[in-house]
Enzyme design. Sequence first.
Site, short mmCIF file in Angstrom:
data_model
loop_
_atom_site.label_atom_id
_atom_site.label_comp_id
_atom_site.label_asym_id
_atom_site.label_seq_id
_atom_site.Cartn_x
_atom_site.Cartn_y
_atom_site.Cartn_z
N HIS A 119 56.88 85.61 93.18
CA HIS A 119 55.83 84.63 93.50
C HIS A 119 54.58 85.33 94.02
O HIS A 119 53.45 84.98 93.67
CB HIS A 119 56.38 83.65 94.54
CG HIS A 119 55.44 82.54 94.89
ND1 HIS A 119 55.43 81.94 96.13
CD2 HIS A 119 54.47 81.91 94.17
CE1 HIS A 119 54.50 81.00 96.15
NE2 HIS A 119 53.90 80.97 94.98
N GLU A 124 52.64 86.91 91.16
CA GLU A 124 51.89 85.89 90.42
C GLU A 124 50.54 85.64 91.12
O GLU A 124 49.50 85.53 90.46
CB GLU A 124 52.70 84.60 90.35
CG GLU A 124 51.97 83.42 89.73
CD GLU A 124 52.25 82.11 90.45
OE1 GLU A 124 51.28 81.44 90.86
OE2 GLU A 124 53.43 81.76 90.58
N HIS A 125 50.55 85.53 92.44
CA HIS A 125 49.31 85.31 93.19
C HIS A 125 48.37 86.51 93.04
O HIS A 125 47.15 86.35 92.84
CB HIS A 125 49.62 85.08 94.67
CG HIS A 125 49.98 83.67 95.00
ND1 HIS A 125 49.28 82.92 95.91
CD2 HIS A 125 50.97 82.87 94.54
CE1 HIS A 125 49.82 81.71 96.00
NE2 HIS A 125 50.86 81.67 95.18
N GLU A 164 51.48 78.67 102.87
CA GLU A 164 52.30 77.85 101.97
C GLU A 164 53.70 77.66 102.54
O GLU A 164 54.26 76.56 102.50
CB GLU A 164 52.41 78.51 100.59
CG GLU A 164 51.19 78.37 99.71
CD GLU A 164 51.48 78.82 98.29
OE1 GLU A 164 52.67 78.88 97.91
OE2 GLU A 164 50.52 79.11 97.56
#
Length: 804
Positions: free
Chosen positions: A53, A56-57, A134
């Site tokens: 994840h 991806e950022h 998040e």
Amino acid sequence: MPAPTHPRPHTETLANGLRVTLRHVPGLKRSAAALRVAAGSHDVPLAWPGLAHFLEHLLFLGTERFPAGEGLMAYVRGHGGQVNASTRERTTDFFFELPTQAFSAGLERLSDMLANPRMNLDDQLREREVLQAEFVAWSQDPAAQQQFALYEGLPAEHPLRGFHAGNRDSLRVEDPAFQQALNDFHQQFYQTGQMTLSLAGPQSLEELKALAEHFASMLPVGDKVAQVMPLPLAVKSYQQVGKQRGNLMFAFDTVPESSGEALAFLCHWLNSGKPGGLLAHLQQQNLADGLNAVPVYHFAGQALLHLEFTAPSESLTAIREHLRDWLSFFAQQDWAPLREEYAALLQRQQQVSGALQLARLDSEQLEHGLADSGVAALRQILGDIGTVDNFSEHWHLPAANPFLRASEPLANAGLIRGQTSAHRGLRTFAQDRSRGRRERSPMQFSQALTDSGDEGAIYLRWYMEAAATADLHSRLQRSLRQTQQDAREAGVELTFNASVTQWLLKLTGFQESMPSILEHALKNLTQVDANSPRSESETPLIPLRQLLKALPEHVLQSAKTGDDAKHLWTTSRWDGLALGLNQQTQSAMGLALSRIPGIPDNQLPATEAIAVQKHWSHIDTASSEHALLLCCPTANRDIADEAAWRLLAQLCQTPFYQRLRVELQLGYAVFSALRQIQGQTALLFGVQSPSAKPAELLEHIQQFLNGIPALIEQLDDVGLSQHRQKLADQFDDATLAGKEAAELLWQAKLAGHSSDYLEQLIVAIGLLDRKTLLSAAQRLINAEGGWLCLASDPVPQTPWQAAN
């Protein structure tokens, strides 16, 4: 609207190992790409949860060739497109949609960010804080926690039980071992053998293949890597209960390859609310009010099926018995008619899908329907669940969707209610006004959109003497539920919104089905009474989305409410706008239009603008996260002001995100955008933060607004001209999709503009110079159109006033 699409796109593997699917759809006005990497959160080393994840950022933070301000996200947004990414258990997806002439440059940026990420330490430290924000929001979000808790019935060692989002503790970017793992993961999986690229657009297959080959040439070449097999799920089923929610989970360790299509087919019929089905029976028995069946995991022969029931916890045992009884009935049926209808609705969905939806569909690589292999897989799945030969006699298969059947052409076009022979043809919604006479029909049929395609739109608006109570609104929404589901399957989005005294029924999509859908919807809405059941409770939204949902209600404030639906309908006044409808569809609407409740009125008042003051509305979001939404309308409804606001929105979008999310790290939910609410054009600035309170968020937003003139001054003449052109191109008929065009024209009608609004808007954008834009920025800063602030805290001190 695109012509019916071929059920299967062209698929091949390029010489360097990249798998591609190419879909040529001549009628599309945009092009889209969906890139799937066969690697996800379950493929990272156990020591570094969240690494996939995090990567991806990082890929969106810019490269040497395309810094963040020129990267994919900024480029797509600057052209009015869509872009996003998603990391799942075993896949990571990147997808975007652009006007076709800008598409190749978007692909250049995507390939570069995948192949050449910058990944310097400072960027990583900043982005880790975004993931930390998040994580904080996720850990406090009841819906997210409920989703995570679904897997508690699985073995503790299975990766579905693990934490994979990443946070400050798991992403130890300062550790050399983490950096090695990050680079190893990128090199191992972000190469051609591990990727599938899906392209959809109006280009020929040869052009799409050339784009795919150029894209592939920029990527590292590699062979497909075998992803590590998961541990067994080791259970067959389990249940979980919560407050008014019950969950049944069915786990499968050895399902066939076609089980994805089989589970999708099964869930479709499970979710049907029609008489004779499971949901209808549970409702009759007062055991459950809602049902949602969905496959939540599928990889390497494993699958997990989730059934969520809106029901009290004590009902779950009985629900499970009825479920097994229905599954046993379903297993013994002839599925041929269901397979035929299912294939028809999937084909209809493709027919009305845009480029991005088609590209994402192709990246899933599912069969378009239930093939014979899927039938065999479904029989195995039902057998694994434990169906039996005996079942109750009250079950029966759902009735066919009435909106999927083609209607017969009418022999005589006839006249629509409110028309005379002088109104027989199509007319724009401004023609009568321009001729100096009053329109005699409240339903206006516009030529502003071509009627040569499959797509159309219908807007029906009622002006009520009072706002609906929350209870009445819930009953109205419930009344439409089955018609909405059937309409969606037939390619029509049907929505109803009761914002204070403005009630709106909207249909967009496949026009041939609309007359019948409209007739059913009106019947549903006008038969609501005090005994009608309410809709089930909705899934809680994150705080910033709660503010966005509440915004229209606060723009259109009304103190008076009513709960008598019959009285409100009878005393209402209505008008409407139809766009893109051909003569046959118009003619078929006669019966539906004759059943519209209320008083026809082509002189409904325009929505009142926000008062020229600073109003603050406190919204209790029931969250520890802070959120603020600032709405800044134009001072008037002139197209020149709207054009200036739109260009300001385009100029602000990337810098606002960069300043508040990346540099100040206020939170992960940060956005700015232009919205139109009941004909009123406004700039929105929104932030959700785990630490900064609304007063502090507002201060940061105001500081940004004060810096907009400097942003404008920094642009040279060439840059300003490019921004103008990119904005104007978004409203060109060659690139503007029918659904978006219809919404713009509806908002234009509400604002009192003529039907050549889009042409006027393009001209107004072209006239924007530096001086005009600076003047508009100053009006924005001075709140000359008034400001409305929705926040999770009460109103601060002056100059803000609490909204009524």
